[in-house]
Design a protein around this motif. Structure first.
Motif, PDB file in Angstrom:
ATOM      1  N   ASN A   1       0.809  -1.223   0.000  1.00 30.31           N
ATOM      2  CA  ASN A   1       0.000   0.000   0.000  1.00 30.31           C
ATOM      3  C   ASN A   1       0.842   1.272   0.000  1.00 30.31           C
ATOM      4  O   ASN A   1       0.288   2.375   0.019  1.00 30.31           O
ATOM      5  N   ASP A   2       2.162   1.147  -0.036  1.00 27.13           N
ATOM      6  CA  ASP A   2       3.055   2.304  -0.053  1.00 27.13           C
ATOM      7  C   ASP A   2       2.961   2.985  -1.424  1.00 27.13           C
ATOM      8  O   ASP A   2       3.353   2.400  -2.435  1.00 27.13           O
ATOM      9  N   ASP A   3       2.458   4.203  -1.453  1.00 25.65           N
ATOM     10  CA  ASP A   3       2.247   4.921  -2.712  1.00 25.65           C
ATOM     11  C   ASP A   3       3.530   5.399  -3.378  1.00 25.65           C
ATOM     12  O   ASP A   3       3.495   5.870  -4.510  1.00 25.65           O
ATOM     13  N   ARG A   4       4.670   5.284  -2.708  1.00 29.29           N
ATOM     14  CA  ARG A   4       5.920   5.751  -3.319  1.00 29.29           C
ATOM     15  C   ARG A   4       6.372   4.863  -4.471  1.00 29.29           C
ATOM     16  O   ARG A   4       7.112   5.310  -5.345  1.00 29.29           O
ATOM     17  N   VAL A   5       5.912   3.608  -4.479  1.00 34.96           N
ATOM     18  CA  VAL A   5       6.260   2.669  -5.548  1.00 34.96           C
ATOM     19  C   VAL A   5       4.976   2.005  -6.030  1.00 34.96           C
ATOM     20  O   VAL A   5       4.228   1.443  -5.230  1.00 34.96           O
ATOM     21  N   LYS A   6       4.744   2.079  -7.352  1.00 34.49           N
ATOM     22  CA  LYS A   6       3.528   1.494  -7.905  1.00 34.49           C
ATOM     23  C   LYS A   6       3.841   0.781  -9.215  1.00 34.49           C
ATOM     24  O   LYS A   6       4.490   1.351 -10.096  1.00 34.49           O
ATOM     25  N   LEU A   7       3.415  -0.469  -9.327  1.00 33.46           N
ATOM     26  CA  LEU A   7       3.574  -1.231 -10.558  1.00 33.46           C
ATOM     27  C   LEU A   7       2.537  -0.743 -11.563  1.00 33.46           C
ATOM     28  O   LEU A   7       1.340  -0.704 -11.273  1.00 33.46           O
ATOM     29  N   LEU A   8       3.008  -0.347 -12.754  1.00 33.67           N
ATOM     30  CA  LEU A   8       2.113   0.145 -13.797  1.00 33.67           C
ATOM     31  C   LEU A   8       1.825  -0.907 -14.865  1.00 33.67           C
ATOM     32  O   LEU A   8       0.750  -0.924 -15.455  1.00 33.67           O
ATOM     33  N   ASP A   9       2.809  -1.762 -15.133  1.00 32.97           N
ATOM     34  CA  ASP A   9       2.652  -2.797 -16.152  1.00 32.97           C
ATOM     35  C   ASP A   9       3.779  -3.817 -15.982  1.00 32.97           C
ATOM     36  O   ASP A   9       4.805  -3.509 -15.377  1.00 32.97           O
ATOM     37  N   TYR A  10       3.591  -5.005 -16.529  1.00 31.51           N
ATOM     38  CA  TYR A  10       4.631  -6.030 -16.461  1.00 31.51           C
ATOM     39  C   TYR A  10       4.432  -7.032 -17.587  1.00 31.51           C
ATOM     40  O   TYR A  10       3.321  -7.195 -18.108  1.00 31.51           O
ATOM     41  N   LYS A  11       5.517  -7.676 -17.963  1.00 35.66           N
ATOM     42  CA  LYS A  11       5.456  -8.753 -18.944  1.00 35.66           C
ATOM     43  C   LYS A  11       6.398  -9.858 -18.487  1.00 35.66           C
ATOM     44  O   LYS A  11       7.597  -9.643 -18.340  1.00 35.66           O
ATOM     45  N   ILE A  12       5.839 -11.026 -18.237  1.00 36.65           N
ATOM     46  CA  ILE A  12       6.602 -12.193 -17.800  1.00 36.65           C
ATOM     47  C   ILE A  12       6.960 -13.027 -19.028  1.00 36.65           C
ATOM     48  O   ILE A  12       6.125 -13.232 -19.915  1.00 36.65           O
ATOM     49  N   SER A  13       8.213 -13.504 -19.069  1.00 40.14           N
ATOM     50  CA  SER A  13       8.621 -14.382 -20.161  1.00 40.14           C
ATOM     51  C   SER A  13       9.561 -15.463 -19.619  1.00 40.14           C
ATOM     52  O   SER A  13      10.070 -15.352 -18.507  1.00 40.14           O
ATOM     53  N   ALA A  14       9.784 -16.468 -20.446  1.00 41.12           N
ATOM     54  CA  ALA A  14      10.736 -17.544 -20.161  1.00 41.12           C
ATOM     55  C   ALA A  14      10.529 -18.200 -18.797  1.00 41.12           C
ATOM     56  O   ALA A  14      11.490 -18.506 -18.095  1.00 41.12           O
ATOM     57  N   MET A  15       9.266 -18.438 -18.426  1.00 39.23           N
ATOM     58  CA  MET A  15       9.006 -19.073 -17.135  1.00 39.23           C
ATOM     59  C   MET A  15       9.329 -20.562 -17.201  1.00 39.23           C
ATOM     60  O   MET A  15       9.003 -21.232 -18.173  1.00 39.23           O
ATOM     61  N   ASP A  16       9.974 -21.027 -16.147  1.00 38.05           N
ATOM     62  CA  ASP A  16      10.257 -22.440 -15.983  1.00 38.05           C
ATOM     63  C   ASP A  16       9.934 -22.795 -14.537  1.00 38.05           C
ATOM     64  O   ASP A  16      10.095 -21.960 -13.639  1.00 38.05           O
ATOM     65  N   VAL A  17       9.462 -23.997 -14.324  1.00 39.15           N
ATOM     66  CA  VAL A  17       9.114 -24.453 -12.975  1.00 39.15           C
ATOM     67  C   VAL A  17       9.770 -25.806 -12.727  1.00 39.15           C
ATOM     68  O   VAL A  17       9.631 -26.727 -13.536  1.00 39.15           O
ATOM     69  N   LEU A  18      10.513 -25.887 -11.626  1.00 43.80           N
ATOM     70  CA  LEU A  18      11.099 -27.156 -11.186  1.00 43.80           C
ATOM     71  C   LEU A  18      10.314 -27.664  -9.986  1.00 43.80           C
ATOM     72  O   LEU A  18       9.926 -26.873  -9.121  1.00 43.80           O
TER      73      LEU A  18
END
Length: 131
Positions: free
Chosen positions: A58-75
């Motif tokens: 809830n800290d307004d000093r940092v806010k995520l505006l957009d993101y793109k995830i790629s190359a995900m791998d799960v072990l």
């Protein structure tokens, strides 16, 4: 549950966690975290409970505006531990200034009862000279 199905579930949870940050819904994120949980980034190592995560989110000093995830791998080293790794390019507003960050992330998930919970997340800057 098959390994493919478990990997798909972890991928879905990772994306849902990021979406909760984008939408400003820390209660969704805390439902996916162990208590306490850990995070390691360029800002240091932090151990936090759900209340502390909510305060950070809830800290307004940092806010995520957009993101793109790629190359995900799960072990899946065991039936109750999963480690996701991926690259994410995120657009962030920090104290009124917009910046883009290109990072590699990992998350360690553990089975608590019949639910996956994230116990640790790391973030490391990507070397933008190597694509």
């Amino acid at each position: 549950m098959s390994t493919t199905k478990q990997k798909g579930e972890i991928e879905r949870l990772e994306k849902a966690f990021w979406q909760s940050i984008l939408e400003g819904s820390p209660q969704v994120a805390t439902g996916m975290l162990t208590e306490p949980a850990l995070m390691v980034s360029g800002h240091g190592a932090h151990k936090f409970d759900h209340a502390t995560y909510t305060k950070m989110a809830n800290d307004d000093r940092v806010k995520l505006l957009d993101y793109k995830i790629s190359a995900m791998d799960v072990l899946l080293p065991t039936d109750d531990v999963a480690v996701a790794s991926y690259r994410v390019v995120q657009k962030v507003e920090m104290e009124g200034k917009t910046t883009e960050m290109d990072v590699y992330d990992t998350s360690t998930w553990v089975k608590v009862g019949d639910q996956w919970r994230c116990v640790m997340h790391t973030e490391s800057p990507a070397d933008s000279t190597k694509h």
